[in-house]
Design an enzyme around this catalytic site. Structure first.
Site, PDB file in Angstrom:
ATOM      1  N   ASP A   1      -2.731  -1.870  12.247  1.00 12.15           N
ATOM      2  CA  ASP A   1      -3.569  -2.263  11.118  1.00 12.15           C
ATOM      3  C   ASP A   1      -2.688  -2.472   9.889  1.00 12.15           C
ATOM      4  O   ASP A   1      -1.905  -1.595   9.534  1.00 12.15           O
ATOM      5  CB  ASP A   1      -4.629  -1.191  10.843  1.00 12.15           C
TER       6      ASP A   1
ATOM      7  N   TYR B   1      -2.329  -4.094   5.695  1.00  6.03           N
ATOM      8  CA  TYR B   1      -2.847  -3.707   4.368  1.00  6.03           C
ATOM      9  C   TYR B   1      -2.549  -4.875   3.447  1.00  6.03           C
ATOM     10  O   TYR B   1      -1.898  -4.731   2.437  1.00  6.03           O
ATOM     11  CB  TYR B   1      -2.079  -2.436   3.973  1.00  6.03           C
TER      12      TYR B   1
ATOM     13  N   HIS C   1      -7.309  -5.322  -2.527  1.00  8.08           N
ATOM     14  CA  HIS C   1      -7.674  -4.042  -1.912  1.00  8.08           C
ATOM     15  C   HIS C   1      -6.614  -2.977  -2.178  1.00  8.08           C
ATOM     16  O   HIS C   1      -6.927  -1.855  -2.577  1.00  8.08           O
ATOM     17  CB  HIS C   1      -7.860  -4.227  -0.402  1.00  8.08           C
TER      18      HIS C   1
ATOM     19  N   ARG D   1      -4.057   7.125  -6.454  1.00  6.80           N
ATOM     20  CA  ARG D   1      -2.902   7.530  -7.275  1.00  6.80           C
ATOM     21  C   ARG D   1      -3.159   7.084  -8.717  1.00  6.80           C
ATOM     22  O   ARG D   1      -2.470   6.193  -9.248  1.00  6.80           O
ATOM     23  CB  ARG D   1      -1.612   6.877  -6.745  1.00  6.80           C
TER      24      ARG D   1
ATOM     25  N   GLU E   1     -14.320  -0.745   6.714  1.00  5.70           N
ATOM     26  CA  GLU E   1     -13.393  -1.718   6.130  1.00  5.70           C
ATOM     27  C   GLU E   1     -13.557  -3.028   6.889  1.00  5.70           C
ATOM     28  O   GLU E   1     -13.430  -3.055   8.121  1.00  5.70           O
ATOM     29  CB  GLU E   1     -11.934  -1.232   6.222  1.00  5.70           C
TER      30      GLU E   1
ATOM     31  N   GLU F   1     -12.321  -6.494   8.147  1.00  7.48           N
ATOM     32  CA  GLU F   1     -10.984  -7.039   8.390  1.00  7.48           C
ATOM     33  C   GLU F   1     -11.054  -8.179   9.414  1.00  7.48           C
ATOM     34  O   GLU F   1     -12.015  -8.296  10.163  1.00  7.48           O
ATOM     35  CB  GLU F   1     -10.057  -5.946   8.939  1.00  7.48           C
TER      36      GLU F   1
ATOM     37  N   ASP G   1     -12.799  -1.289  10.459  1.00  8.49           N
ATOM     38  CA  ASP G   1     -11.918  -0.121  10.536  1.00  8.49           C
ATOM     39  C   ASP G   1     -12.631   1.059   9.860  1.00  8.49           C
ATOM     40  O   ASP G   1     -12.460   1.315   8.668  1.00  8.49           O
ATOM     41  CB  ASP G   1     -10.588  -0.453   9.838  1.00  8.49           C
TER      42      ASP G   1
ATOM     43  N   ARG H   1     -12.929   8.900   4.350  1.00  9.72           N
ATOM     44  CA  ARG H   1     -12.079   8.938   3.148  1.00  9.72           C
ATOM     45  C   ARG H   1     -11.649  10.348   2.777  1.00  9.72           C
ATOM     46  O   ARG H   1     -10.550  10.531   2.229  1.00  9.72           O
ATOM     47  CB  ARG H   1     -12.821   8.312   1.967  1.00  9.72           C
TER      48      ARG H   1
ATOM     49  N   GLN I   1      -8.923  11.224   5.195  1.00 11.82           N
ATOM     50  CA  GLN I   1      -7.775  10.367   4.894  1.00 11.82           C
ATOM     51  C   GLN I   1      -7.031  10.840   3.641  1.00 11.82           C
ATOM     52  O   GLN I   1      -5.796  10.914   3.626  1.00 11.82           O
ATOM     53  CB  GLN I   1      -8.276   8.930   4.699  1.00 11.82           C
TER      54      GLN I   1
ATOM     55  N   TYR J   1      -3.012  11.826   4.387  1.00  9.52           N
ATOM     56  CA  TYR J   1      -2.213  10.592   4.503  1.00  9.52           C
ATOM     57  C   TYR J   1      -0.795  10.702   3.951  1.00  9.52           C
ATOM     58  O   TYR J   1       0.045   9.848   4.249  1.00  9.52           O
ATOM     59  CB  TYR J   1      -2.948   9.410   3.877  1.00  9.52           C
TER      60      TYR J   1
ATOM     61  N   LYS K   1      -8.869   7.658  10.524  1.00  9.57           N
ATOM     62  CA  LYS K   1      -9.078   6.293  11.017  1.00  9.57           C
ATOM     63  C   LYS K   1      -9.258   6.218  12.533  1.00  9.57           C
ATOM     64  O   LYS K   1      -9.886   5.290  13.033  1.00  9.57           O
ATOM     65  CB  LYS K   1      -7.849   5.438  10.665  1.00  9.57           C
TER      66      LYS K   1
ATOM     67  N   THR L   1     -12.690   2.133  15.925  1.00 11.40           N
ATOM     68  CA  THR L   1     -12.498   0.832  15.275  1.00 11.40           C
ATOM     69  C   THR L   1     -13.343  -0.165  16.066  1.00 11.40           C
ATOM     70  O   THR L   1     -13.189  -0.270  17.281  1.00 11.40           O
ATOM     71  CB  THR L   1     -11.018   0.398  15.318  1.00 11.40           C
TER      72      THR L   1
ATOM     73  N   THR M   1      -8.215  -4.349   4.968  1.00  8.85           N
ATOM     74  CA  THR M   1      -9.463  -4.661   4.281  1.00  8.85           C
ATOM     75  C   THR M   1      -9.350  -5.947   3.481  1.00  8.85           C
ATOM     76  O   THR M   1      -8.402  -6.132   2.728  1.00  8.85           O
ATOM     77  CB  THR M   1      -9.832  -3.522   3.313  1.00  8.85           C
TER      78      THR M   1
ATOM     79  N   GLU N   1     -14.244   0.953  -2.589  1.00  5.21           N
ATOM     80  CA  GLU N   1     -14.057   0.068  -3.745  1.00  5.21           C
ATOM     81  C   GLU N   1     -15.392  -0.316  -4.395  1.00  5.21           C
ATOM     82  O   GLU N   1     -15.486  -0.409  -5.613  1.00  5.21           O
ATOM     83  CB  GLU N   1     -13.338  -1.209  -3.314  1.00  5.21           C
TER      84      GLU N   1
HETATM   85 CA    CA Z   1      -7.812  -0.759   7.482  1.00  2.00          CA
END
Ligand code: CA
Length: 381
Positions: free
Chosen positions: A97, A99, A104, A113, A169, A171, A203, A207, A210, A214, A223, A227, A314, A328
């Site tokens: 997967d 990014y 996104h 962050r 997500e 995709e 996906d 959260r 994650q 992560y 994740k 899927t 995403t 989001e």
């Molecule tokens: Ca993804």
């Protein structure tokens, strides 16, 4: 209602007739499935009931079969697509997967962050990705069990339990047909010699799991529980009319990520929860192309296998109503996301059904459907 694929898209699927267990290979014509399993032409490709043999056969065969179907449809049995069970169309080998949406990645960076740069220093130099769990890729319609895991609460306490921040997500997935040789990178301009077609991908993402797990190695249990993919694989050849220029990358990527004629795809995704449309992300805004993802994924000599699936990450556009995840869509919102029944969502509730469809916009104003991927959340047992 079954998707109308028209006469020239010719997406492939695997299906089971009611009251039977044998898998069969079909091609979408209008709203029907045309059964290719027992037609004498190319019988060796379809007898297995999945697309695996077709994928492995390589680009010359893909083109020959497509030309045959475009010129003269065989007399195989036809069934309304909504009267058969559409099953997983190919055996997933490895799953990666990416990014690849700048919008996104920027949104998620600001959320995860808030005190740092939104994009990490490497983001515009290479398509970031991770290896996912091929064994939990499931076909559209498969129930999605809410996962449990470790979470860190806002007061710092570590708890265990069902995710309370379950998300989707939207995709695009690329399906690899022709394999490559270990130790030999696949050049960026060989993309269409290896990639057979595309599907839609959801996906599913926990959260809270994650966010806690992560750092430093990336996504893991948040994740890997499921899927979902659409049951139809649309050949790349059907999407040539939807090619558009890629947004200009800056800084200029390294030579192995520069193709002779880079292209993106003008696809519009449509996301709904329980029938309420919530977003329309545009795929044409993706920063990295599928060819760049493939070139990067193999530049170290890692080889491709038939059935490899790599997804775009995403798909989110620049506008708030073009975001491809609830993370989001519910972030910084002045109004909560409200569904047609009056209920609101920050993350998914049990019994919620997420449906992601997409269509390609062709030069000349026509559209071409890619089908849909759907899944309903069921409680942790
Ligand atoms: Ca993804």
């Amino acid at each position: 209602m079954a998707t109308d694929f028209g006469r020239t898209t010719l997406p492939y699927c695997s299906f089971v007739l009611p009251g039977t267990t044998q898998r069969r290979v079909g091609v979408g014509v209008g709203t029907d499935v045309l059964d290719l399993t027992d037609v004498p032409q190319h019988a060796d490709l379809f007898v297995g009931g999945t697309l695996d043999a077709m994928l492995a056969a390589g680009p010359d065969t893909w083109q020959a079969v497509r030309s045959w179907l475009l010129d003269d449809l065989p007399d195989g049995p036809r069934h309304p697509a909504d009267s058969v069970e559409l099953v997983m169309p190919f055996t997933v080998a490895d799953y990666v997967d990416f990014y690849a949406s700048e919008h996104h990645a920027t949104n998620v960076g600001r959320i995860f962050r808030p005190d740092g740069d939104a994009l990490t220093p490497n983001w515009k130099h290479l398509p970031i990705g991770y290896h996912g769990r091929a064994g939990t890729v499931v076909v559209s319609g498969t129930p999605i069990t809410r996962p449990s895991g470790q979470r860190r609460l806002s007061d710092g306490e570590i708890t265990f339990g069902p995710s309370v921040r379950l998300d989707f997500e939207a995709e695009l997935g690329f399906v690899v047909g022709a394999p490559s040789t270990l130790g030999q990178p696949v050049p960026i301009d060989d993309f269409a010699r290896h990639v057979f077609g595309v599907c839609l991908v959801d996906d599913w993402s926990a959260r809270d799991v994650q966010a806690w797990e992560y750092v430093p190695l990336g996504p893991f249990l948040g994740k890997s529980f499921a899927t979902s993919v659409s049951p139809w694989i649309v050949p790349l050849a059907a999407l040539e009319g939807a090619r558009v220029e890629q947004p200009t990358p800056s800084p200029e990527p390294l030579p192995y990520l520069q193709g002779a004629a880079p292209w993106g795809l003008d696809l519009e995704f449509v996301i709904s929860i329980n029938g309420t449309e919530i977003s329309r992300p545009p795929f044409a805004s993706m920063y990295w192309t599928g060819a760049q993802m493939l070139a990067h994924m193999t530049v170290n000599g890692a080889s491709l296998r038939t059935g490899d699936l790599f997804a775009s990450g995403t798909v989110s556009g620049p506008d708030p109503e073009q975001r491809g995840s609830l993370l989001e869509l519910s972030w910084n919102g002045t109004e909560p996301l409200t569904l047609d029944d009056g209920s609101t969502r920050t993350f998914l509730e049990d019994a919620d059904t997420v449906t992601i469809s997409a269509h390609a916009r062709l030069a000349g104003g026509q559209t071409l459907e890619l089908g849909e991927v759907s899944g309903t959340v069921v409680p942790h047992s």
